[in-house]
Scaffold this active site. Sequence first.
Site, PDB file in Angstrom:
ATOM      1  N   SER A  64      40.769  40.820  38.071  1.00 14.23           N
ATOM      2  CA  SER A  64      39.441  41.263  37.639  1.00 14.23           C
ATOM      3  C   SER A  64      39.249  41.167  36.132  1.00 14.23           C
ATOM      4  O   SER A  64      38.133  41.217  35.642  1.00 14.23           O
ATOM      5  CB  SER A  64      39.183  42.700  38.111  1.00 14.23           C
ATOM      6  OG  SER A  64      39.994  43.599  37.389  1.00 14.23           O
ATOM      7  N   LYS A 101      39.550  48.158  33.109  1.00  9.62           N
ATOM      8  CA  LYS A 101      38.204  47.585  32.984  1.00  9.62           C
ATOM      9  C   LYS A 101      37.726  47.716  31.544  1.00  9.62           C
ATOM     10  O   LYS A 101      38.315  48.440  30.742  1.00  9.62           O
ATOM     11  CB  LYS A 101      37.210  48.337  33.898  1.00  9.62           C
ATOM     12  CG  LYS A 101      37.449  48.163  35.391  1.00  9.62           C
ATOM     13  CD  LYS A 101      37.074  46.769  35.887  1.00  9.62           C
ATOM     14  CE  LYS A 101      37.433  46.567  37.354  1.00  9.62           C
ATOM     15  NZ  LYS A 101      38.869  46.500  37.630  1.00  9.62           N
TER      16      LYS A 101
END
Lengths: 143, 422
Positions: A64, A101
């Site tokens: 990701s 993230k």
Amino acid sequence: MVTKVRTIYKAETAVVCKRPLFMGKVTAGFPSPADDYVEGSIDLNALLIKHPAATFFVRVTGDSMIGAGILPDDILVVDRSLEPADRKVIIAVVNGDLTVKRFRRRGDRVFLEAENDAYAPMEMKAGINFQVWGVVTSVVHLM
Amino acid sequence: MSRFALVDCNNFYVSCERMFNPSLEGRPVVVLSNNDGCAVARSNEAKALGIGMGAPVFTLAETLRRHNVACFSSNYALYGDMSRRVILTLGELVPDLEVYSIDESFLDLSSFREKDVPGLCGTIVTTVKRNTGIPVSVGVGPTKTLSKVAAGMAKKHPCLGGVCDVTDERWRERALAATPVGKVWGVGRRFEKFLKMRGIDTALDLARADRVMVKKRMGINGTRLLDELSGISCYPLETNPPAQKGVGVSRTFAAGIDDRRALCEALSTYAERAAEKLRTEELRAGLMEVSAMSNRFQRDTFYYNTAVVRFPAPTSDASEMIKGALSAFDGIYRENVPFKKLGIHLRELSPESEQQLLLFDAVDRDRSASLMKALDAVNTAMGKRTLGYASSGLSEPKAWRTRFNHKSPSYTTCWDDILRVF
């Protein structure tokens, strides 16, 4: 008078004093400015770890964050003592799970963004149990 | 005036596990002792279920299952590293600190101005939590004993925000009145019983107790205790812990073992390990004590015995230690006794540098020293027990090895075990 040997002490050999091998040439006139920068060795820890008590390593699973240069199986250096600021890559706890993230703050709203178009940004709305676990300061990628 | 703070990590082992496994937040968690025998740490949720400190696991099985309690074996590599981080953090905030146990440290705050103390304590709570994820309680008082009483209050009453200061006398009285006498630092179980029989139930009762009576029973430590409770400091910070008095290795087995061969293998391993500990501390031992114990919950057949070996000269040689341990065990081994615990304690420690020479020494000290050096070098470079003595057994796994069925990964001390994030 008899002198008895009661105690025999071992010579101290554990401490090795290292001397810089290479120094500036002796010249007439001004001393070399490089002499002020006699260096020992380079310590990777000193480069990567600013706060030893608060620094942890974590390993990445998944893709990701590949846009940020974070690949699967990379090791992240995480400093918990840093304040998360907008655009920092962080380790977050979202409903009990740990995730890496990009932290985005827009006004009062907080988003976690992946660096991969396959993943949509997530807004940390009320009702989501969200916490910052630490701020990522570097990536170790073993070739 | 002197001022001390006690920083106490809340449910330390549980907090360490939660730090790396945030889904455990809010769930009952217990950490089990060596061998998964009993509960040695409990989260508040687990305490609320009535799980007592030291409760044997077999009495808990039903509760653990019904309430979906998360159970962990003790992960001392992790707890030790997290403790180090807490201490490092405290060291950056205050100059004088005494590490009292894995989860408690005393601080000397005498050099801080009174008005700066509340802010400092708040900073300690938030900084330790931020750096390490570990919640702490801070107790402040004019003596170490009172700071411990205050820390107990801070822990019990979340509304205090993790900090309680009993410097002020009115607060001190309230805190002492709310502290059971058995919880006071230095009051052992027998003294507690003695005090309760005389109607002394709280720390406040004790502070007001008859000095002569306390001195008669407890001697000088008793009068010091009374002084400490009334705000007169008797125990300064011990920043340099006293030299190690002994080195020990002991283990409890999951099940009783009566096989002599297996017991000797276990003991031989402990002797090897104890000798290695000595060498890393650059010490030698003059005396070895070997102890053997059967299951103490089976009172009618309970067996406990010890034997002592004196070495001809102080030593840290593994083969000498093994020989000594096995010959001592010879004298205390009993057939058909299922042993639950074996231990080795080394005493009369002296630094390697003070080696005395024996006129008729059966051991070639130089040869022994270089053999041990080679042994340690190989085991350091290639992993624990790459090289070892055959008397400790060669095959894995062993019946007597410690059981760690639910150990969490060594998140901070082993590259293969570091936390995974998605």
